[in-house]
Design an enzyme around this catalytic site. Structure first.
Site: not given
Ligand SMILES: [Zn+2]
Length: 290
Positions: A280, A69, A2-3
């Site tokens: 990433r 976040k 989740p961002e």
């Protein structure tokens, strides 16, 4: 993972249901207990499980806030204020139900790690399949150093100037632009999905050294990041892998993504390429992004 937009969605969903309610008692999972016994501190940080359960007993959830976040549950008891800080990690999810069986998907039901039984009779449930999430009870933000180092909220007035100043520092100047915009000490809440999308919109190669992006382009890029984050908040976030909103619903931002996870460029139809930046996977169009 989740961002920012997904976390904002969770906070917006939870706020009207839990604000003003009181926690009667807290129950942590056996997994949390066992990991603490093994010295690993799964989910619950900086407190032993029985102590954590005891501290939150009879606390009232006064207010929910999103910072980057993180979700801050501002809790009060006897006129004193504290913060329960939550990070959803990869697969954290919140549910508010009257009965655990109301959590329809078995994988969420099987990985419940904290149940906050409210005096209203409802259960505020934290589930986390991969257990990278965190629950941390603190007196104030200064108690947890990483919270102090966070960049301002991207929608705050000073956030763009902060980004420009940080990105010009020697330690960031030589790094790939994608790594820099994903650094929470430079911009708050821009993770892999939205960094990928923003760089594609700006036709900037993700590995381009930050010092080679002009000040004007950086200002434009910052605005694009804010726009992409806002668009995602408005469409309920991206539902990718295990993320769910608190009622198990799904956002629709994933249908609007133009580069993240795509095999072909939407603009020129070239096959996309990917490389690993800051750990990433970074997808980009070798034709459009220079
Ligand atoms: Zn292209």
């Amino acid at each position: 993972m989740p961002e920012l937009p997904e976390v904002e969605g969770v906070v917006r969903d939870l706020r009207p249901i839990v604000e003003g309610k009181t926690i009667e008692y807290v129950t942590l999972s056996e997994t949390v207990y066992m990991s603490h016994e093994a010295g690993k501190q799964a989910i619950v940080k900086n407190a032993a499980p029985p102590h954590f359960e005891q501290m939150l007993q009879n606390m009232t959830i006064a207010r929910l806030e999103r910072r980057s976040k993180y979700i801050f549950f501002h809790v009060t008891k006897d006129g004193e204020s504290f913060i329960l800080v939550n990070h959803l990690g990869m697969t954290g999810a919140w549910f508010v139900v009257n009965d655990i069986l109301e959590i329809i998907e078995e994988k969420f039901r099987k990985h419940i790690h904290a149940i906050f039984t409210l005096t209203s009779g409802e259960l505020l449930v934290y589930s986390d399949i991969r257990r990278f999430g965190e629950l941390r009870f603190i007196n104030e933000i200064a108690d947890h150093a990483p919270l102090l180092k966070m960049a301002p909220e991207p929608f705050d007035e000073q956030a763009c100037d902060f980004f420009l100043a940080q990105s010009e520092k020697p330690r960031f100047a030589k790094k790939a632009i994608k790594e820099v915009i994903m650094d929470g000490q430079v911009i708050s809440g821009c993770g892999n999905i939205y960094a990928t999308e923003s760089l594609f919109k700006m036709s900037i190669h993700p590995a381009k050294p930050t010092s080679e992006v002009s000040r004007e382009r950086k200002i434009e890029l910052f605005q694009v990041i804010c726009d992409v984050l806002q668009e995602s908040i408005d469409s309920g976030g991206s539902t990718i892998s295990d993320y769910r909103s608190i009622n198990g619903g799904a956002g629709t931002m994933q249908h609007r993504l133009k580069m993240y996870g795509k095999k072909q460029c939407k603009t020129c139809e070239t096959t996309t390429e990917s490389m690993v930046i800051a750990g990433r996977t970074s997808t980009f169009c070798p034709q459009c992004q220079k």
